[in-house]
Write an enzyme that holds these catalytic residues in place. Structure first.
Site, short mmCIF file in Angstrom:
data_model
loop_
_atom_site.label_atom_id
_atom_site.label_comp_id
_atom_site.label_asym_id
_atom_site.label_seq_id
_atom_site.Cartn_x
_atom_site.Cartn_y
_atom_site.Cartn_z
N GLU A 61 15.97 59.44 55.52
CA GLU A 61 16.74 59.54 56.76
C GLU A 61 16.73 60.98 57.31
O GLU A 61 16.66 61.19 58.52
CB GLU A 61 18.19 59.07 56.50
N GLU A 107 13.47 61.51 59.00
CA GLU A 107 13.49 60.86 60.32
C GLU A 107 14.30 61.70 61.31
O GLU A 107 13.90 61.89 62.46
CB GLU A 107 14.10 59.46 60.20
#
Lengths: 567, 162
Positions: free
Chosen positions: A280, A283
């Site tokens: 995450e 990202e």
């Protein structure tokens, strides 16, 4: 806020800002009975159990709906009040399916408790209601309207805390019922499966979908290798059912109990949470470079994902494409255990123990089915595990402690705080901040990212860029935040949303508890972080080695999911 | 009238009340007088436009006897069940019509969609009791037989056989 002194049963009791007489009475050490009063929700004043008598006028009034006044003198247990309470209970029991012995809520049922407390042994009135149809349609919860006493707690939690308004009263008088609009099944509504209605239900009218039988069948099947993952929030709450204090981390006892029960391997969802943090954060950094789309919403909470999908699909592109830790764990397990299954011709059966009812819904999503089988075979809530442990008769305090198995039992401190509101954001920040010193960790800790407030805002400097982050708990506040973002009043790069108050520690699959217990559970997770061997996801040696071994293409294919879009 | 036309009309009604949640009952009343009942689509749209839950709108609509959630028949029969009519045997009249229309359960409208049967508390015509109204027209001193004869006449006028 009003201040003064009240006289309760002849004793002088000071009050200072309590919102009603009921709170003052309870502060005075008298457990005044209630059904419809739930301190976290608005006052409804329907059940009339909390009535008190004015010593001067002899008038009786509901204490939940009275403001405390200086000099007010009341009695809480006069003959008249006791008679009324018993009558209310008798009437409630007359229109209640009193099949206590085989009710899922037995032992935790408020109606049962109060009927016992007030010695109601005989009901003079027959139940004249027709038999209502039960609703088995939801993956998360089960509705039995025959057990509903119309206290409205579920209606208010759904509207006030979650902003959903799926349930409400319908009809009038003897035909009054709680139901979704048009008497539809839950599966036909926009219910997000958060389960908070079941968490506040005073009886067995709404309960968590019980899958204990399925779990036992798998455990007792010699052809199946039963592999369990345990979510962070479970370890600090499950003890409450066995006499431990809220927040006490008893993971090692749970692992030991599961082994005795016949589970083959017990792992920790923390392992997958570390993968989630790394993925995450990557990202997020990519989005920072690409300039959006912002805000990036976290994707760990399935009820939140469902909420956007059903109500605001245009924001699905803002949701992180990372799978939740539970589903990442499943992907890793599928990859790693295919060979193992082929070698000993057993099938791996994967059970996830979660604080959450929505995880049952998540596990049943099409995105997480491959070749006709779900990636996670079964999701059990904390309370279902409690029931299974009780069934075996295992005494947790007499067990030898056992830590989770390797290699997937290892997790960082950044993973264990996933279970408390703000934890996911904090872990991602730890990973993104270039300063890797202890001091940096401390600064993040006190930055305001932790706490009880429903919406918290923090700002960090990541390599010269100012990063704005919001942390939200409670879906109603997520709605509020989206409205502000849409109106241009707020801007964030990253928003963590957890549907339940306090984050996963307040999940509907947890032991029943109010705000205070949820707060202690959160503290328990922070304590686990503080004593963790390593506090950053990227320091998890098993995770980093495994991700390197899998390679970027595998990670792209197996750790990401695109909700509501075809890719 | 297509569904879209109908919902456009509901939307106008909502606008006429300033799309205020406090006007919910007035909006439901106007919608009902436009279409003689409230459909699920009407209520869903009203909830959406007022920013309240559909369950809440349904809750209000089911609380008041006056709101009908099923389409009403072409002709509306109201049998008075006020004190005077009740004492002078309005119940057998209601029962006779109920059977004539083959109603079961909570249904108030017959299968043909020709009649809807309701009761009314008092029409203030106690001197003429027992009374009933058909489409607002008062019929005095009814008996089960004379009531059914009225319905037969309407059926014939509508070209439907008994």
């Amino acid at each position: 806020m009003a201040k003064g002194i009240m006289i309760i049963d002849g004793v002088r009791v000071p009050f200072d800002g309590e919102k009603n007489v009921l709170a003052v009475v309870r502060k005075a050490g008298i457990d005044i009975p209630t059904f419809c009063y739930y301190s976290d929700l608005s006052v409804y004043g329907a059940c009339r159990m909390c009535m008190v008598e004015d010593t001067k006028t002899g008038k009786i009034e509901a204490s939940c709906s009275m403001e405390p006044r200086d000099g007010m003198s009341i009695r809480t247990n006069t003959a008249k009040l006791l008679k009324h309470r018993r009558m209310i209970l008798e009437l409630l029991l007359a229109s209640h399916d009193c099949s206590c012995t085989n009710c899922a809520k037995s032992g935790n049922c408020r109606l049962q408790e109060l009927a016992q407390r007030f010695g109601v042994r005989h009901v003079r009135f027959p139940d004249t209601r027709p038999r209502y149809e039960m609703d088995y349609s939801s993956h998360a919860i089960f509705r039995d309207p025959n057990k509903c006493i119309l206290c409205g707690d579920c209606v208010r939690v759904c509207e006030e805390k979650q902003g959903q308004g799926i349930l409400d009263f319908a009809g009038r008088g003897s035909e009054l019922q709680v139901m979704p609009a048009f008497d539809k099944k839950l599966s036909e509504t926009k219910c997000v499966s958060c389960g908070q209605c079941a968490a506040v239900c005073t009886t067995g009218a709404i309960t968590v979908n019980d899958q204990i039988g399925t779990a036992w069948r798998a455990i007792h099947d010699p052809q199946k290798r039963v592999v369990v993952q345990i979510a962070p929030a479970v370890r600090v709450a499950i003890g409450e059912e066995f006499g431990y204090a809220p927040g006490e981390n008893i993971l090692d006892r749970i692992v030991s109990a599961l082994k005795i029960m016949g589970v083959d391997e017990v792992y920790d969802t923390n392992f997958a949470a570390d993968i989630t943090t790394i993925t995450e954060a990557e990202e997020f950094l990519q989005r920072l470079q690409a300039g959006g789309p912002f805000p990036m919403f976290t994707s760990c909470c399935p009820a939140w994902v469902k909420y956007l999908e059903l109500n605001d699909p245009k924001y699905l592109k803002n949701i992180s494409t990372c799978k939740s830790p539970m589903e990442m764990f499943a992907s890793v397990l599928k990859e790693k255990y295919a060979e193992k299954d082929a070698a000993d011709s057993r099938t791996t059966y994967h059970i996830a123990i979660m604080p959450c009812t929505a995880k049952k819904m998540e596990a049943a999503r099409d995105e997480f089915f491959h070749n006709g089988t779900p990636d996670v075979d079964l999701v059990l809530t904390t309370r279902e595990l409690v029931d299974m442990i009780r069934e075996t008769g295992i005494h947790l305090d007499e067990l030898e402690l056992e830590s989770p198995d390797l290699p997937f039992g290892l997790g960082s401190g950044a993973a264990v705080i996933y279970g408390v509101t703000g934890g996911v954001a904090e872990s991602v920040v730890r990973h993104c901040l270039p300063d890797k010193t202890k001091n940096a960790l401390r600064q993040v800790r006190v930055s305001g990212i932790r706490g009880d407030e429903p919406i918290r805002e923090v700002t960090y400097d990541v390599g010269g860029t100012e990063i704005k982050i919001a942390v939200v708990n409670g879906l109603v506040h997520a709605k509020e935040l989206i409205a502000d973002v849409e109106a241009g009043k707020r801007f964030y790069h990253l928003v963590e949303v957890m549907s339940c108050q306090g984050g996963c520690v307040g999940g509907a699959g947890q032991p029943y508890g109010l705000t205070a217990a949820k707060r202690e559970r959160g503290k328990g997770l922070y304590a686990a972080d503080a004593s963790a061997l390593f506090k950053r996801a990227e320091k998890n040696p098993v995770v980093t080695a495994m991700l390197a071994d899998f390679g970027p293409q595998w990670c792209h294919d197996h750790l990401h999911v695109h909700y509501g879009t075809e890719e | 009238m297509s569904m879209n036309q109908r919902l456009a009309r509901v939307s106008e009604i909502i606008d006429a009340h300033g799309a205020q949640p406090s006007q919910l009952i007035a909006i439901l009343q106007d919608t009902q007088s436009a279409f003689n009942y409230l459909s699920q689509e009407d209520m869903t749209l009203i909830a959406q436009r007022l920013g309240i839950s559909t369950a809440k709108v349904y809750s209000v609509a089911t609380f008041y006897e006056n709101f009908s959630l099923e389409p009403k028949g072409k002709h509306i029969i109201r049998v008075c069940d006020g004190t005077a009519c009740h004492v002078r045997k309005s119940q057998p009249i209601y029962d006779a019509i109920h059977d004539y229309m083959h109603l079961t359960g909570k249904r108030k409208t017959d299968a043909d969609g020709l009649f809807t049967l309701e009761t009314v508390a008092c029409l203030g015509a106690c001197g003429l009791s027992p009374v009933l109204t058909i489409d607002g027209e008062v019929h005095a001193k009814m008996t089960p037989d004379s009531a059914l004869a009225l319905l037969d006449t309407i059926r014939k006028e509508e070209g439907l056989a008994k």
